[in-house]
Design a protein around this motif. Structure first.
Motif, short mmCIF file in Angstrom:
data_model
loop_
_atom_site.label_atom_id
_atom_site.label_comp_id
_atom_site.label_asym_id
_atom_site.label_seq_id
_atom_site.Cartn_x
_atom_site.Cartn_y
_atom_site.Cartn_z
N SER A 1 0.80 -1.22 0.00
CA SER A 1 0.00 0.00 0.00
C SER A 1 0.84 1.27 0.00
O SER A 1 0.47 2.27 -0.61
CB SER A 1 -0.94 0.01 1.21
N SER A 2 1.98 1.25 0.68
CA SER A 2 2.82 2.45 0.74
C SER A 2 3.36 2.83 -0.62
O SER A 2 3.58 4.01 -0.92
CB SER A 2 3.98 2.23 1.72
N ILE B 1 0.02 3.84 -3.28
CA ILE B 1 -0.68 5.11 -3.09
C ILE B 1 -0.05 6.23 -3.91
O ILE B 1 -0.72 7.21 -4.28
CB ILE B 1 -0.70 5.49 -1.59
N GLU C 1 -6.96 -0.29 1.52
CA GLU C 1 -5.58 0.17 1.70
C GLU C 1 -5.37 1.53 1.05
O GLU C 1 -4.67 2.39 1.60
CB GLU C 1 -4.60 -0.85 1.12
N GLY D 1 -4.72 5.72 2.86
CA GLY D 1 -3.64 6.64 2.50
C GLY D 1 -4.10 7.96 1.91
O GLY D 1 -3.27 8.80 1.54
#
Length: 447
Positions: free
Chosen positions: A43-44, A47, A72, A76
């Motif tokens: 997810s980091s 995004i 997820e 963010g």
């Protein structure tokens, strides 16, 4: 190869923080391709390109993602982007997302919706989980049966922007009671002064909103429908299940069945993005169950230890017999689970199915027994080879019956037939097959 290169290129651009390059990459790919690449990332990382999407493409890509990755992405996003995205989603997609999301995300999502969208979403969430009410769209153009074709087309033109689909149009009588459907193509071809009730299909299938969504999707597939009308308990029209949602339902159901038939729990989300621990957890429970079930085989071997000591040659054929029985049982179970899923057999067909599979097993047993007789005669002599051949016939027949009956019995008691997976059938057939083998050996060899 090109797909792999595209994915690697996007990852490289993200790692280099090349925002211009990411924008160019996004502009040159379709929403479903972008969604597939995002689902492969954590997810980091995912995004970053999602935030760089054009406003008009952001929703398209988001709706291509599965609910796990949608959650997820939402985590963010800042509040404004979070609420704008949810506001623009189709009500059925939004309801499923909120229904599967953790309480914190669900509360945040509902709080930021406009009153009209919140009301629609709450109505869909009021239906049972897994029901067709959770998957239908309430955004439709509804026509009254007393209209003319010309007036109906005017209504479609005026309200089409608010509807998810206009290809299948629900027709209602007074009190919103469902009367049938009319296809847009039929309206276009008919004369304007033709009464709408003359072109309505009153025999079109419909389902109640509380019925299982998978059953509704299978019905659409069977009836070749673009959209399936959904009604409440009083036959009032409440929405349409569209073909895209039906395809997703069937895909999800088939994926779950395949996982359970292989002796594992289904894993939500993309395989590549799933952690090793998550994948292992999905398989561990079933493996523990199967290893416990396999102790039945050990107990049978222990009970007939004296028989094996007298005729040690019998032990040579144990792996072959258990493997053959397990394979026949697994084939039978897989065939019946599939037939249940597509509606080809029902629980009441159990005697007929068992009889047919018994004959199939017998035929397979006779064929395999001929091979076993030749191999056994060459290795240990005709007498023991005859024991093995007779055992193959009996075990194959028994395995086919067990494999076919267990899914039907599971459905009868309200258990998903796929839970009665091929590995579980194979394990049970192993133990019972050995009982058959050793008892035939005792009877023939007088031991």
């Amino acid at each position: 190869m090109a797909d792999e290169d595209n994915g690697e290129e996007l990852i490289r651009l993200i790692e280099e923080n090349d925002l211009t390059g990411i924008r160019l990459w996004l502009a040159s790919h379709a929403p479903y391709e972008i969604a597939d690449e995002l689902e492969r990332m954590d997810s980091s990382r995912a995004i970053v390109p999602f935030r760089l999407l054009d406003k008009d493409r952001e929703l398209e890509v988001f709706e291509e993602l599965d609910p796990v990755h949608q959650q997820e992405i939402l985590v963010g996003l800042r509040d404004a982007a979070f609420h704008d995205l949810l506001e623009e989603m189709d009500p059925d997609d939004r309801a499923r997302l909120i229904g599967e999301a953790p309480a914190k995300i669900a509360t945040r999502a509902l709080a930021g919706l406009s009153p009209a969208e919140r009301k629609m979403t709450a109505a869909l969430l009021g239906y049972p989980e897994g029901s067709v009410g959770r998957y239908m769209t309430p955004e439709t153009v509804i026509l009254h049966r007393d209209l003319s074709v010309g007036r109906a087309l005017e209504v479609v033109r005026a309200k089409s922007a608010e509807a998810e689909t206009v290809y299948t149009l629900p027709v209602v009588a007074d009190g919103r009671r469902f009367d049938g459907t009319v296809q847009l193509a039929d309206l276009v071809r008919a004369d304007d002064d033709t009464p709408l009730k003359d072109v309505v299909d009153v025999l079109v299938p419909r389902v109640q909103a509380a019925e299982p969504a998978e059953d509704a999707a299978r019905l659409m597939q069977e009836a070749n429908l673009v959209a399936l009308p959904v009604v409440d308990s009083e036959e009032r029209f409440v929405g349409l299940l569209t073909f895209d949602d039906a395809l997703e339902l069937i895909e999800a159901a088939d994926s779950e069945d395949i996982a359970r038939q292989s002796g594992a729990s289904p894993v939500a989300g993309h395989y590549v993005a799933a952690s090793v621990v998550r994948l292992a957890r999905a398989r561990a429970t079933w493996l523990l169950l199967l290893i416990v079930a396999a102790t039945l085989t050990v107990n049978v071997m222990q009970a007939y230890e004296a028989t094996l000591e007298q005729v040690t040659a019998l032990a040579l054929f144990v792996p072959m017999l258990t493997g053959t029985g397990g394979n026949v049982g697994s084939q039978s179970a897989t065939a019946i689970v599939r037939a249940l899923a597509v509606g080809e057999v029902r629980v009441r067909d159990l005697p007929r199915v068992a009889g047919k599979e018994a004959r199939v097993g017998l035929l397979l047993g006779l064929m395999l027994a001929a091979v076993a007789m030749v191999i056994g005669s060459a290795l240990v002599g005709t007498l023991i080879a005859g024991v093995v051949a007779a055992s193959v016939i009996a075990i194959c027949t028994w395995a086919a019956v067990i494999g076919s009956c267990m899914p039907l019995l599971a459905r009868r008691v309200g258990v998903d037939p796929a839970v009665v997976s091929a590995p579980l059938v194979a394990t049970l057939v192993d133990a019972t097959g050995l009982l058959i083998y050793f008892n035939i050996a005792r009877l023939v060899l007088h031991i």
